[in-house]
Motif scaffolding. Structure first.
Motif, PDB file in Angstrom:
ATOM      1  N   ALA A  40      39.689  44.642  61.952  1.00 39.28           N
ATOM      2  CA  ALA A  40      40.370  45.124  63.068  1.00 39.28           C
ATOM      3  C   ALA A  40      41.400  44.425  63.513  1.00 39.28           C
ATOM      4  N   ARG A  41      41.669  43.215  63.035  1.00 35.58           N
ATOM      5  CA  ARG A  41      42.715  42.594  63.360  1.00 35.58           C
ATOM      6  C   ARG A  41      44.114  42.715  62.378  1.00 35.58           C
ATOM      7  N   SER A  42      43.745  43.226  61.121  1.00 40.92           N
ATOM      8  CA  SER A  42      44.615  43.314  59.940  1.00 40.92           C
ATOM      9  C   SER A  42      45.563  44.050  60.104  1.00 40.92           C
ATOM     10  N   LYS A  43      46.879  43.912  59.767  1.00 43.79           N
ATOM     11  CA  LYS A  43      47.989  44.797  59.758  1.00 43.79           C
ATOM     12  C   LYS A  43      48.024  45.411  58.474  1.00 43.79           C
ATOM     13  N   LEU A  47      42.842  47.607  54.451  1.00 41.89           N
ATOM     14  CA  LEU A  47      42.119  46.986  55.489  1.00 41.89           C
ATOM     15  C   LEU A  47      42.079  47.354  56.956  1.00 41.89           C
ATOM     16  N   SER A  48      43.102  48.096  57.233  1.00 39.80           N
ATOM     17  CA  SER A  48      43.169  48.542  58.643  1.00 39.80           C
ATOM     18  C   SER A  48      42.587  49.778  58.672  1.00 39.80           C
ATOM     19  N   ARG A  49      42.422  50.572  57.783  1.00 40.29           N
ATOM     20  CA  ARG A  49      41.666  51.947  57.535  1.00 40.29           C
ATOM     21  C   ARG A  49      40.141  51.718  57.759  1.00 40.29           C
ATOM     22  N   VAL A  50      39.679  50.715  57.375  1.00 40.76           N
ATOM     23  CA  VAL A  50      38.179  50.395  57.604  1.00 40.76           C
ATOM     24  C   VAL A  50      37.658  50.696  58.934  1.00 40.76           C
ATOM     25  N   ASP A  51      36.591  51.448  58.844  1.00 40.83           N
ATOM     26  CA  ASP A  51      36.058  52.031  60.156  1.00 40.83           C
ATOM     27  C   ASP A  51      34.383  51.310  60.279  1.00 40.83           C
ATOM     28  N   PRO A  52      34.444  50.395  61.345  1.00 43.67           N
ATOM     29  CA  PRO A  52      33.082  49.758  61.501  1.00 43.67           C
ATOM     30  C   PRO A  52      32.081  50.694  61.814  1.00 43.67           C
ATOM     31  N   TYR A  53      32.299  51.858  61.974  1.00 42.01           N
ATOM     32  CA  TYR A  53      31.196  52.898  62.378  1.00 42.01           C
ATOM     33  C   TYR A  53      31.147  54.093  61.246  1.00 42.01           C
ATOM     34  N   GLY A  54      31.919  53.967  60.072  1.00 43.39           N
ATOM     35  CA  GLY A  54      32.035  54.867  59.265  1.00 43.39           C
ATOM     36  C   GLY A  54      32.087  54.345  57.835  1.00 43.39           C
ATOM     37  N   ASP A  55      32.121  54.872  57.003  1.00 43.70           N
ATOM     38  CA  ASP A  55      32.130  54.511  55.334  1.00 43.70           C
ATOM     39  C   ASP A  55      33.623  54.780  54.709  1.00 43.70           C
ATOM     40  N   LEU A  56      33.897  53.970  53.780  1.00 40.21           N
ATOM     41  CA  LEU A  56      35.178  54.091  53.027  1.00 40.21           C
ATOM     42  C   LEU A  56      34.746  53.785  51.745  1.00 40.21           C
ATOM     43  N   ILE A  57      35.043  54.856  50.808  1.00 39.47           N
ATOM     44  CA  ILE A  57      34.746  54.705  49.393  1.00 39.47           C
ATOM     45  C   ILE A  57      36.041  54.327  48.618  1.00 39.47           C
ATOM     46  N   LEU A  58      36.029  53.103  47.755  1.00 42.80           N
ATOM     47  CA  LEU A  58      37.207  52.979  47.011  1.00 42.80           C
ATOM     48  C   LEU A  58      36.912  53.003  45.571  1.00 42.80           C
ATOM     49  N   THR A  59      38.003  53.613  44.908  1.00 44.62           N
ATOM     50  CA  THR A  59      37.646  53.722  43.541  1.00 44.62           C
ATOM     51  C   THR A  59      38.268  52.560  42.541  1.00 44.62           C
ATOM     52  N   THR A  60      38.051  52.404  41.410  1.00 46.02           N
ATOM     53  CA  THR A  60      38.786  51.598  40.411  1.00 46.02           C
ATOM     54  C   THR A  60      40.499  51.538  40.684  1.00 46.02           C
ATOM     55  N   ALA A  61      40.866  52.626  40.809  1.00 44.68           N
ATOM     56  CA  ALA A  61      42.305  52.714  40.884  1.00 44.68           C
ATOM     57  C   ALA A  61      42.979  52.042  42.153  1.00 44.68           C
ATOM     58  N   GLU A  62      42.176  52.081  43.301  1.00 45.45           N
ATOM     59  CA  GLU A  62      42.580  51.654  44.463  1.00 45.45           C
ATOM     60  C   GLU A  62      42.320  49.958  44.418  1.00 45.45           C
ATOM     61  N   MET A  63      41.605  49.367  43.359  1.00 46.21           N
ATOM     62  CA  MET A  63      41.240  47.942  43.625  1.00 46.21           C
ATOM     63  C   MET A  63      42.498  47.092  43.541  1.00 46.21           C
ATOM     64  N   PRO A  64      43.611  47.088  42.767  1.00 41.76           N
ATOM     65  CA  PRO A  64      44.835  46.425  42.824  1.00 41.76           C
ATOM     66  C   PRO A  64      45.253  46.212  44.316  1.00 41.76           C
ATOM     67  N   PHE A  66      43.505  46.703  47.076  1.00 39.39           N
ATOM     68  CA  PHE A  66      42.424  46.112  47.985  1.00 39.39           C
ATOM     69  C   PHE A  66      42.438  44.382  47.629  1.00 39.39           C
ATOM     70  N   ILE A  67      42.613  44.251  46.288  1.00 39.82           N
ATOM     71  CA  ILE A  67      42.407  43.074  45.888  1.00 39.82           C
ATOM     72  C   ILE A  67      43.684  42.059  46.460  1.00 39.82           C
ATOM     73  N   ALA A  68      44.830  42.675  46.502  1.00 37.58           N
ATOM     74  CA  ALA A  68      46.189  41.924  47.196  1.00 37.58           C
ATOM     75  C   ALA A  68      45.812  41.837  48.582  1.00 37.58           C
ATOM     76  N   GLU A  69      45.251  42.862  49.267  1.00 39.02           N
ATOM     77  CA  GLU A  69      45.285  42.649  50.695  1.00 39.02           C
ATOM     78  C   GLU A  69      43.855  41.663  51.092  1.00 39.02           C
ATOM     79  N   VAL A  70      42.891  41.697  50.358  1.00 41.05           N
ATOM     80  CA  VAL A  70      41.975  40.495  50.471  1.00 41.05           C
ATOM     81  C   VAL A  70      42.447  39.173  50.125  1.00 41.05           C
ATOM     82  N   ASN A  71      43.302  39.060  49.075  1.00 46.85           N
ATOM     83  CA  ASN A  71      43.826  37.824  48.871  1.00 46.85           C
ATOM     84  C   ASN A  71      44.684  37.376  49.899  1.00 46.85           C
ATOM     85  N   GLU A  72      45.673  38.218  50.461  1.00 49.81           N
ATOM     86  CA  GLU A  72      46.616  38.056  51.680  1.00 49.81           C
ATOM     87  C   GLU A  72      45.570  37.634  52.835  1.00 49.81           C
TER      88      GLU A  72
END
Length: 109
Positions: A40-43, A47-64, A66-72
């Motif tokens: 919710a606070r991420s810019k 991560l800012s696309r994540v909906d607390p009331y819905g689902d988001l499916i990420l594939t292997t191709a999106e992992m780099p 996602f990992i970079a954003e989680v690391n940040e």
């Protein structure tokens, strides 16, 4: 209103999407809404696309990304629960990146 992160194995014999099967492999539960709060606070774009009331499916191709954003976010995490959850998410994401037949499901309430 948490967002559980679930690593799922995808099995799809043939080409029909009707035969697609998902099996839960691992999960990082968000029982205390820690990840939902981070998102919710991420810019950051993913991560800012994540909906607390819905689902988001990420594939292997999106992992780099996602990992970079989680690391940040891990670099600026201020509490132990945030660091612990983000480290667990990174582990799931790295596993998803290495196993092409998996997806990462971000499941809101």
């Amino acid at each position: 209103m948490g967002v559980d992160v679930v690593l799922k194995q995808v099995s799809q014999p043939g080409t029909s999407s009707k035969r697609r099967q998902l099996t839960q492999v691992d999960v990082a539960p968000d029982g205390n809404d820690v990840f939902a709060g981070i998102c919710a606070r991420s810019k950051l774009p993913m991560l800012s696309r994540v909906d607390p009331y819905g689902d988001l499916i990420l594939t292997t191709a999106e992992m780099p990304q996602f990992i970079a954003e989680v690391n940040e976010e891990l670099g600026i995490a201020s509490t132990g629960p945030e660091r612990e959850l983000l480290a667990g998410l990174r582990r799931l994401a790295e596993r998803c990146a290495a196993e092409t037949s998996t997806e990462l499901h971000l499941e809101g309430d």
